[in-house]
Design a protein around this motif. Structure first.
Motif, short mmCIF file in Angstrom:
data_model
loop_
_atom_site.label_atom_id
_atom_site.label_comp_id
_atom_site.label_asym_id
_atom_site.label_seq_id
_atom_site.Cartn_x
_atom_site.Cartn_y
_atom_site.Cartn_z
N MET A 8 0.84 -1.17 0.00
CA MET A 8 0.00 0.00 0.00
C MET A 8 0.89 1.24 0.00
N ARG A 9 0.49 2.26 -0.72
CA ARG A 9 1.24 3.52 -0.73
C ARG A 9 1.26 4.13 0.66
N ILE A 10 2.38 4.74 1.03
CA ILE A 10 2.53 5.33 2.36
C ILE A 10 1.55 6.49 2.57
N ASP A 11 1.30 7.30 1.55
CA ASP A 11 0.36 8.42 1.72
C ASP A 11 -1.07 7.91 1.98
N ARG B 107 10.11 8.23 7.76
CA ARG B 107 11.03 7.09 7.59
C ARG B 107 10.23 5.79 7.71
N VAL B 108 10.59 4.85 6.84
CA VAL B 108 10.00 3.50 6.89
C VAL B 108 11.16 2.54 7.06
N ASP B 109 11.14 1.78 8.13
CA ASP B 109 12.20 0.83 8.45
C ASP B 109 13.58 1.52 8.47
N GLY B 110 13.62 2.75 8.99
CA GLY B 110 14.87 3.48 9.13
C GLY B 110 15.35 4.19 7.87
N ARG B 111 14.64 4.02 6.77
CA ARG B 111 15.02 4.62 5.48
C ARG B 111 14.15 5.83 5.20
N SER C 187 4.56 7.52 -3.23
CA SER C 187 4.24 6.22 -3.83
C SER C 187 5.02 5.07 -3.21
N GLU C 188 5.93 5.36 -2.27
CA GLU C 188 6.69 4.29 -1.61
C GLU C 188 5.72 3.34 -0.90
N GLU C 189 6.08 2.07 -0.89
CA GLU C 189 5.21 1.05 -0.31
C GLU C 189 5.47 0.85 1.18
N VAL C 190 4.41 0.56 1.90
CA VAL C 190 4.49 0.16 3.30
C VAL C 190 3.84 -1.22 3.39
N ARG C 191 4.43 -2.08 4.22
CA ARG C 191 3.94 -3.47 4.33
C ARG C 191 3.66 -3.80 5.79
N THR C 192 2.96 -4.89 6.00
CA THR C 192 2.74 -5.38 7.35
C THR C 192 4.09 -5.67 7.99
N PRO D 55 -5.03 -1.29 6.08
CA PRO D 55 -6.47 -1.01 6.09
C PRO D 55 -7.08 -1.14 4.70
N GLN D 56 -8.32 -1.57 4.64
CA GLN D 56 -9.03 -1.69 3.37
C GLN D 56 -9.66 -0.37 2.96
N ARG D 57 -9.94 0.49 3.97
CA ARG D 57 -10.62 1.76 3.71
C ARG D 57 -10.33 2.72 4.86
#
Length: 90
Positions: A1-4, A29-33, A39-44, A65-67
């Motif tokens: 899912m996109r971070i935004d 930052r996601v996982d320290g990056r 458009s960067e992805e975030v994951r479980t 989240p789905q919505r």
């Protein structure tokens, strides 16, 4: 899912446009990056750190989240992590 979209769906920001401006400023930052594109992805399992209001929030993604639903549904998608005295997640 996109971070935004993720930040908007879990109700941390009021709009995706606001989420995009925070991300493009280079404060997220996601996982320290450092993330600079909405458009960067975030994951479980990802760890997301971002400045909000008067502090830094560090979140662990529990599910995507789905919505953009009610606040209780949004809170079930992440876990708030504390910060120890050295500034590292505890």
């Amino acid at each position: 899912m996109r971070i935004d979209r993720f930040l908007h769906c879990i109700r941390l920001v009021k709009s995706r446009t606001l989420a995009q401006s925070v991300i493009e400023a280079g404060h997220v930052r996601v996982d320290g990056r450092r993330i600079e594109k909405p458009s960067e992805e975030v994951r479980t399992g990802s760890i997301v750190a971002l400045p909000l209001h008067d502090g830094v929030r560090i979140l662990k993604v529990l599910e995507l989240p789905q919505r953009r639903g009610p606040a209780a549904e949004a809170r079930a998608c992440y876990q708030e992590l504390g910060i120890d005295e050295q500034g590292a997640p505890s």
